[in-house]
Design a protein around this motif. Sequence first.
Motif, PDB file in Angstrom:
ATOM      1  N   SER A  96       0.823  -1.099   0.032  1.00 20.33           N
ATOM      2  CA  SER A  96       0.012  -0.011   0.103  1.00 20.33           C
ATOM      3  C   SER A  96       1.095   1.190  -0.147  1.00 20.33           C
ATOM      4  O   SER A  96       1.925   1.251   0.368  1.00 20.33           O
ATOM      5  N   GLY A  97       0.406   2.446  -0.463  1.00 21.41           N
ATOM      6  CA  GLY A  97       0.737   3.431  -0.332  1.00 21.41           C
ATOM      7  C   GLY A  97       0.791   4.190   0.849  1.00 21.41           C
ATOM      8  O   GLY A  97       2.050   4.869   1.293  1.00 21.41           O
ATOM      9  N   VAL A  98      -0.032   3.996   1.662  1.00 23.11           N
ATOM     10  CA  VAL A  98      -0.118   4.505   2.882  1.00 23.11           C
ATOM     11  C   VAL A  98       1.038   4.050   3.882  1.00 23.11           C
ATOM     12  O   VAL A  98       1.392   4.728   4.694  1.00 23.11           O
ATOM     13  N   ARG A  99       1.439   2.660   3.729  1.00 23.81           N
ATOM     14  CA  ARG A  99       2.557   2.322   4.488  1.00 23.81           C
ATOM     15  C   ARG A  99       3.808   2.856   4.078  1.00 23.81           C
ATOM     16  O   ARG A  99       4.784   3.367   4.894  1.00 23.81           O
ATOM     17  N   LYS A 100       4.101   3.255   2.753  1.00 26.96           N
ATOM     18  CA  LYS A 100       5.343   3.883   2.511  1.00 26.96           C
ATOM     19  C   LYS A 100       5.158   5.325   2.995  1.00 26.96           C
ATOM     20  O   LYS A 100       6.207   5.957   3.474  1.00 26.96           O
ATOM     21  N   ILE A 101       4.220   6.127   3.119  1.00 27.71           N
ATOM     22  CA  ILE A 101       4.025   7.311   3.794  1.00 27.71           C
ATOM     23  C   ILE A 101       4.371   7.278   5.048  1.00 27.71           C
ATOM     24  O   ILE A 101       5.315   7.978   5.486  1.00 27.71           O
ATOM     25  N   LEU A 102       3.768   6.478   5.754  1.00 25.51           N
ATOM     26  CA  LEU A 102       4.121   6.382   7.160  1.00 25.51           C
ATOM     27  C   LEU A 102       5.317   5.978   7.560  1.00 25.51           C
ATOM     28  O   LEU A 102       6.299   6.539   8.427  1.00 25.51           O
ATOM     29  N   LEU A 103       6.112   4.887   6.873  1.00 27.56           N
ATOM     30  CA  LEU A 103       7.569   4.424   7.148  1.00 27.56           C
ATOM     31  C   LEU A 103       8.465   5.479   6.694  1.00 27.56           C
ATOM     32  O   LEU A 103       9.457   5.549   7.356  1.00 27.56           O
ATOM     33  N   ASN A 104       8.272   6.029   5.456  1.00 23.36           N
ATOM     34  CA  ASN A 104       9.159   7.046   5.043  1.00 23.36           C
ATOM     35  C   ASN A 104       9.094   8.515   5.459  1.00 23.36           C
ATOM     36  O   ASN A 104      10.129   9.111   5.513  1.00 23.36           O
ATOM     37  N   ASN A 105       7.897   8.761   5.971  1.00 24.74           N
ATOM     38  CA  ASN A 105       7.849  10.325   6.228  1.00 24.74           C
ATOM     39  C   ASN A 105       7.407  10.670   7.555  1.00 24.74           C
ATOM     40  O   ASN A 105       7.348  11.783   8.069  1.00 24.74           O
ATOM     41  N   VAL A 106       6.744   9.625   8.149  1.00 29.65           N
ATOM     42  CA  VAL A 106       6.171   9.850   9.320  1.00 29.65           C
ATOM     43  C   VAL A 106       6.731   9.102  10.705  1.00 29.65           C
ATOM     44  O   VAL A 106       7.305   9.885  11.650  1.00 29.65           O
ATOM     45  N   LEU A 107       6.797   7.935  10.595  1.00 32.19           N
ATOM     46  CA  LEU A 107       7.149   7.257  12.017  1.00 32.19           C
ATOM     47  C   LEU A 107       8.816   7.319  11.951  1.00 32.19           C
ATOM     48  O   LEU A 107       9.292   7.161  10.902  1.00 32.19           O
ATOM     49  N   VAL A 108       9.202   7.379  13.354  1.00 32.03           N
ATOM     50  CA  VAL A 108      10.630   7.463  13.483  1.00 32.03           C
ATOM     51  C   VAL A 108      11.157   6.396  14.161  1.00 32.03           C
ATOM     52  O   VAL A 108      10.432   5.532  14.949  1.00 32.03           O
ATOM     53  N   HIS A 109      12.592   6.176  14.075  1.00 25.98           N
ATOM     54  CA  HIS A 109      13.152   5.011  14.799  1.00 25.98           C
ATOM     55  C   HIS A 109      13.171   5.400  16.138  1.00 25.98           C
ATOM     56  O   HIS A 109      13.459   6.609  16.476  1.00 25.98           O
ATOM     57  N   PRO A 110      13.147   4.263  17.246  1.00 23.72           N
ATOM     58  CA  PRO A 110      13.159   4.448  18.440  1.00 23.72           C
ATOM     59  C   PRO A 110      14.518   4.941  19.046  1.00 23.72           C
ATOM     60  O   PRO A 110      14.684   5.167  20.385  1.00 23.72           O
ATOM     61  N   THR A 111      15.538   4.825  18.129  1.00 27.58           N
ATOM     62  CA  THR A 111      16.784   5.263  18.614  1.00 27.58           C
ATOM     63  C   THR A 111      17.521   6.440  17.794  1.00 27.58           C
ATOM     64  O   THR A 111      16.869   6.565  16.447  1.00 27.58           O
ATOM     65  N   ASP A 112      18.382   7.296  18.232  1.00 29.69           N
ATOM     66  CA  ASP A 112      19.069   8.400  17.492  1.00 29.69           C
ATOM     67  C   ASP A 112      20.404   8.637  17.593  1.00 29.69           C
ATOM     68  O   ASP A 112      20.779   8.655  18.916  1.00 29.69           O
ATOM     69  N   TRP A 113      21.117   8.581  16.608  1.00 28.87           N
ATOM     70  CA  TRP A 113      22.539   8.814  16.618  1.00 28.87           C
ATOM     71  C   TRP A 113      22.936  10.195  17.168  1.00 28.87           C
ATOM     72  O   TRP A 113      22.479  11.013  16.320  1.00 28.87           O
ATOM     73  N   VAL A 114      23.452  10.510  18.017  1.00 30.98           N
ATOM     74  CA  VAL A 114      24.053  11.801  18.783  1.00 30.98           C
ATOM     75  C   VAL A 114      25.558  11.916  18.393  1.00 30.98           C
ATOM     76  O   VAL A 114      26.252  11.423  18.857  1.00 30.98           O
ATOM     77  N   GLU A 115      25.823  13.031  17.490  1.00 32.19           N
ATOM     78  CA  GLU A 115      27.233  13.171  17.126  1.00 32.19           C
ATOM     79  C   GLU A 115      28.082  13.634  18.532  1.00 32.19           C
ATOM     80  O   GLU A 115      27.134  14.605  19.448  1.00 32.19           O
ATOM     81  N   LYS A 116      29.258  13.627  18.506  1.00 30.30           N
ATOM     82  CA  LYS A 116      29.929  13.926  19.584  1.00 30.30           C
ATOM     83  C   LYS A 116      29.641  15.820  19.928  1.00 30.30           C
ATOM     84  O   LYS A 116      29.601  15.966  21.077  1.00 30.30           O
ATOM     85  N   SER A 117      29.790  16.255  18.740  1.00 36.75           N
ATOM     86  CA  SER A 117      29.775  17.788  18.845  1.00 36.75           C
ATOM     87  C   SER A 117      28.367  18.137  19.431  1.00 36.75           C
ATOM     88  O   SER A 117      28.144  19.450  19.889  1.00 36.75           O
ATOM     89  N   ASP A 118      27.270  17.004  19.359  1.00 36.22           N
ATOM     90  CA  ASP A 118      26.099  17.847  19.862  1.00 36.22           C
ATOM     91  C   ASP A 118      25.590  17.062  21.207  1.00 36.22           C
ATOM     92  O   ASP A 118      24.557  17.499  21.642  1.00 36.22           O
ATOM     93  N   MET A 119      26.475  16.384  21.894  1.00 36.08           N
ATOM     94  CA  MET A 119      26.460  15.877  23.142  1.00 36.08           C
ATOM     95  C   MET A 119      26.431  16.923  24.357  1.00 36.08           C
ATOM     96  O   MET A 119      27.299  17.790  24.009  1.00 36.08           O
ATOM     97  N   THR A 120      25.725  16.914  25.220  1.00 35.51           N
ATOM     98  CA  THR A 120      25.751  17.853  26.531  1.00 35.51           C
ATOM     99  C   THR A 120      26.691  17.176  27.210  1.00 35.51           C
ATOM    100  O   THR A 120      27.167  16.046  27.138  1.00 35.51           O
ATOM    101  N   ASP A 121      27.143  17.797  28.272  1.00 37.00           N
ATOM    102  CA  ASP A 121      28.153  17.581  29.380  1.00 37.00           C
ATOM    103  C   ASP A 121      27.633  16.303  30.217  1.00 37.00           C
ATOM    104  O   ASP A 121      28.399  15.499  30.627  1.00 37.00           O
ATOM    105  N   ASP A 122      26.554  16.234  30.504  1.00 40.57           N
ATOM    106  CA  ASP A 122      25.702  15.001  31.029  1.00 40.57           C
ATOM    107  C   ASP A 122      25.679  13.696  30.157  1.00 40.57           C
ATOM    108  O   ASP A 122      26.276  12.692  30.696  1.00 40.57           O
ATOM    109  N   GLU A 123      25.433  13.982  28.814  1.00 39.43           N
ATOM    110  CA  GLU A 123      25.573  12.670  28.199  1.00 39.43           C
ATOM    111  C   GLU A 123      27.010  12.370  27.952  1.00 39.43           C
ATOM    112  O   GLU A 123      27.123  10.987  27.911  1.00 39.43           O
ATOM    113  N   LYS A 124      28.071  13.175  28.012  1.00 42.18           N
ATOM    114  CA  LYS A 124      29.381  12.803  27.948  1.00 42.18           C
ATOM    115  C   LYS A 124      29.606  11.958  29.014  1.00 42.18           C
ATOM    116  O   LYS A 124      30.479  11.060  29.038  1.00 42.18           O
TER     117      LYS A 124
END
Length: 224
Positions: A135-163
């Motif tokens: 279905s087209g609706v599945r493509k819309i949701l997976l590609n444009n709406v639903l997000v992955h439950p994890t997110d890579w945070v670059e070293k330059s964007d990390m807070t002191d607490d995260e470090k």
Amino acid sequence: MSDNKVIKGKNCIGFCNTGNWNAGNRNAGNRNAGNRNAGDQNTGNWNTGDQNTGNWNAGYWNAGYCNTGDQNTGNWNVGDKNTGDWNTGDWNTGDWNTGDCNNSNYNNGCFNTKSTKIYMFNKLSNWTMIDWLDSGVRKILLNNVLVHPTDWVEKSDMTDDEKRIYPDYSITEGYLKILSQEEIFYKQQKNWSCLNQREKEIVMALPNFDKVIFKEITGIDVDK
């Protein structure tokens, strides 16, 4: 002779075997023709059961790959006696079945010869699982709406607490952040707002669409 060429078993032509009559390497069982088997009479690799002809099987008498059940000729089955792939039930000749004795695909029941209708929004719909996957609706949701439950945070964007919490960040150049449900819902609502009206209408045209259930699952308020 170096340690990695010590033959511990009898009548072996491989290395580092603790069993007997092995033709491969690092086997703990007997009569294996492959490598790194912990069972007996395997012709594949990384098997922990017996008499497998494929690889990465944890069961017995499998002719496929990555099975945790027994007597499968397909792959990635966790049930028994399947000739298809990705089944969690038994005696299936189709794929992705969670029930038993199915001769078709994507069923969670038993003795089905064709794909059955699926429930959507807690009600039986007129769609099969194949309809949903194509279905087209599945493509819309997976590609444009639903997000992955994890997110890579670059070293330059990390807070002191995260470090402080993730001290390996200096080696990995960042860390993998596990998003909270609130963060996931916030991002998904934001992504929904970026869809055009036609895309929103396609999603809301799903069989049995219920905006209350949709919000409960995705965090998206379609009226917002």
